[in-house]
Scaffold this motif. Structure first.
Motif, PDB file in Angstrom:
ATOM      1  N   GLN A   1       0.833  -1.204   0.000  1.00 17.54           N
ATOM      2  CA  GLN A   1       0.000   0.000   0.000  1.00 17.54           C
ATOM      3  C   GLN A   1       0.868   1.255   0.000  1.00 17.54           C
ATOM      4  O   GLN A   1       0.564   2.223  -0.692  1.00 17.54           O
ATOM      5  CB  GLN A   1      -0.929   0.000   1.214  1.00 17.54           C
ATOM      6  CG  GLN A   1      -2.051  -1.012   1.105  1.00 17.54           C
ATOM      7  CD  GLN A   1      -2.901  -1.016   2.354  1.00 17.54           C
ATOM      8  OE1 GLN A   1      -2.400  -1.172   3.465  1.00 17.54           O
ATOM      9  NE2 GLN A   1      -4.193  -0.827   2.177  1.00 17.54           N
ATOM     10  N   ILE A   2       1.972   1.228   0.752  1.00 17.32           N
ATOM     11  CA  ILE A   2       2.889   2.367   0.779  1.00 17.32           C
ATOM     12  C   ILE A   2       3.541   2.540  -0.588  1.00 17.32           C
ATOM     13  O   ILE A   2       3.580   3.647  -1.133  1.00 17.32           O
ATOM     14  CB  ILE A   2       3.949   2.181   1.888  1.00 17.32           C
ATOM     15  CG1 ILE A   2       3.295   2.283   3.272  1.00 17.32           C
ATOM     16  CG2 ILE A   2       5.075   3.204   1.743  1.00 17.32           C
ATOM     17  CD1 ILE A   2       4.179   1.838   4.423  1.00 17.32           C
ATOM     18  N   CYS A   3       4.039   1.446  -1.158  1.00 18.51           N
ATOM     19  CA  CYS A   3       4.722   1.516  -2.450  1.00 18.51           C
ATOM     20  C   CYS A   3       3.786   1.951  -3.576  1.00 18.51           C
ATOM     21  O   CYS A   3       4.229   2.564  -4.546  1.00 18.51           O
ATOM     22  CB  CYS A   3       5.347   0.167  -2.793  1.00 18.51           C
ATOM     23  SG  CYS A   3       6.748  -0.228  -1.734  1.00 18.51           S
ATOM     24  N   ALA A   4       2.518   1.643  -3.455  1.00 18.01           N
ATOM     25  CA  ALA A   4       1.540   2.031  -4.476  1.00 18.01           C
ATOM     26  C   ALA A   4       1.077   3.473  -4.291  1.00 18.01           C
ATOM     27  O   ALA A   4       0.330   4.006  -5.107  1.00 18.01           O
ATOM     28  CB  ALA A   4       0.339   1.081  -4.443  1.00 18.01           C
ATOM     29  N   GLY A   5       1.505   4.107  -3.192  1.00 22.02           N
ATOM     30  CA  GLY A   5       1.137   5.499  -2.941  1.00 22.02           C
ATOM     31  C   GLY A   5      -0.229   5.661  -2.311  1.00 22.02           C
ATOM     32  O   GLY A   5      -0.844   6.720  -2.386  1.00 22.02           O
ATOM     33  N   HIS A   6      -0.727   4.615  -1.636  1.00 25.77           N
ATOM     34  CA  HIS A   6      -2.066   4.647  -1.055  1.00 25.77           C
ATOM     35  C   HIS A   6      -2.074   4.984   0.431  1.00 25.77           C
ATOM     36  O   HIS A   6      -3.116   4.914   1.076  1.00 25.77           O
ATOM     37  CB  HIS A   6      -2.774   3.306  -1.288  1.00 25.77           C
ATOM     38  CG  HIS A   6      -2.954   2.989  -2.738  1.00 25.77           C
ATOM     39  ND1 HIS A   6      -3.394   1.771  -3.172  1.00 25.77           N
ATOM     40  CD2 HIS A   6      -2.761   3.734  -3.865  1.00 25.77           C
ATOM     41  CE1 HIS A   6      -3.454   1.770  -4.493  1.00 25.77           C
ATOM     42  NE2 HIS A   6      -3.067   2.949  -4.928  1.00 25.77           N
ATOM     43  N   VAL A   7      -0.913   5.324   0.990  1.00 25.36           N
ATOM     44  CA  VAL A   7      -0.835   5.710   2.393  1.00 25.36           C
ATOM     45  C   VAL A   7      -0.388   7.167   2.431  1.00 25.36           C
ATOM     46  O   VAL A   7       0.767   7.478   2.130  1.00 25.36           O
ATOM     47  CB  VAL A   7       0.147   4.820   3.181  1.00 25.36           C
ATOM     48  CG1 VAL A   7       0.248   5.275   4.631  1.00 25.36           C
ATOM     49  CG2 VAL A   7      -0.271   3.359   3.103  1.00 25.36           C
ATOM     50  N   PRO A   8      -1.290   8.082   2.772  1.00 25.62           N
ATOM     51  CA  PRO A   8      -0.942   9.510   2.772  1.00 25.62           C
ATOM     52  C   PRO A   8       0.232   9.816   3.703  1.00 25.62           C
ATOM     53  O   PRO A   8       0.305   9.314   4.822  1.00 25.62           O
ATOM     54  CB  PRO A   8      -2.214  10.189   3.276  1.00 25.62           C
ATOM     55  CG  PRO A   8      -3.307   9.193   3.070  1.00 25.62           C
ATOM     56  CD  PRO A   8      -2.672   7.845   3.179  1.00 25.62           C
ATOM     57  N   GLY A   9       1.152  10.627   3.204  1.00 29.70           N
ATOM     58  CA  GLY A   9       2.270  11.078   4.023  1.00 29.70           C
ATOM     59  C   GLY A   9       3.440  10.122   4.122  1.00 29.70           C
ATOM     60  O   GLY A   9       4.425  10.427   4.778  1.00 29.70           O
ATOM     61  N   VAL A  10       3.339   8.945   3.501  1.00 27.92           N
ATOM     62  CA  VAL A  10       4.434   7.977   3.548  1.00 27.92           C
ATOM     63  C   VAL A  10       4.741   7.538   2.118  1.00 27.92           C
ATOM     64  O   VAL A  10       3.837   7.188   1.374  1.00 27.92           O
ATOM     65  CB  VAL A  10       4.070   6.730   4.393  1.00 27.92           C
ATOM     66  CG1 VAL A  10       5.249   5.777   4.499  1.00 27.92           C
ATOM     67  CG2 VAL A  10       3.601   7.125   5.778  1.00 27.92           C
ATOM     68  N   SER A  11       6.029   7.580   1.759  1.00 30.61           N
ATOM     69  CA  SER A  11       6.405   7.174   0.407  1.00 30.61           C
ATOM     70  C   SER A  11       7.238   5.904   0.449  1.00 30.61           C
ATOM     71  O   SER A  11       7.728   5.499   1.506  1.00 30.61           O
ATOM     72  CB  SER A  11       7.202   8.282  -0.282  1.00 30.61           C
ATOM     73  OG  SER A  11       8.505   8.336   0.265  1.00 30.61           O
TER      74      SER A  11
END
Length: 180
Positions: free
Chosen positions: A151-161
């Protein structure tokens, strides 16, 4: 030779795709099934491959995260991962690659030392998870972590890349880089 690049394809709307690369077909399938059971706001897609490069004639979605699975009981597994890594574009290593070492629970039977895999992950500046995929409870836990990483890698977690991923996964139990 086709090299896998992170921006070869446009992202799917609210879709997150992981590629699991390893020689243990049954264990990878069980891990994929466990991941698909996880509660996820995104549409989760799990692709399995024994090795890279992937066939170029296949229509596939953009891959958000690649996880290389090394079985600590198989030198062939390690060799396969090392060969496959040559087919991944360098930009994937900016937080979109991870390693999973399985079989760590039975260390006396390992043909690959844990430090070998630790060094491999360190060389590619990528996170490393240890898990015994044959144990359902451990498999479910690592599936949960992989879904969160995806989810982080797909850009689906706001504020975390994806670039934050390695520092987020570092723990005090991992050896210092200078100790390797």
């Amino acid at each position: 030779m086709s090299v896998l690049r992170p921006l070869d394809k446009q992202p799917g709307l609210n879709t997150a795709t992981i590629l699991l690369v390893g020689t243990e077909d049954a264990l990878l399938q069980q891990l994929a099934d466990s991941m698909l059971k996880e509660d996820c706001a995104s549409e989760l897609k799990v692709h399995l491959a024994r090795s890279l490069p992937l066939p170029s004639n296949v229509n596939r979605p953009r891959i958000d995260l690649i996880v290389f699975v090394v079985n600590l009981h198989s030198k062939y597994s390690l060799r396969n991962v090392e060969e496959s890594l040559r087919h991944v574009d360098a930009t994937f290593f900016l937080g979109k690659v991870g390693f999973l070492a399985t079989g760590a629970g039975r260390e006396s039977h390992c043909s690959i030392h844990r430090n070998t895999v630790v060094r491999l992950a360190h060389t590619y500046r990528s996170p490393l998870l240890f898990c015994d995929l044959e144990v359902e409870g451990f498999r479910a836990t690592v599936a949960q972590r992989l879904v969160r990483m995806l989810q982080i890698c797909a850009g689906h977690v706001p504020g975390v890349s994806a670039l934050n991923l390695l520092s987020l996964l570092r723990s005090s139990e991992n050896p210092a880089l200078e100790d390797l």
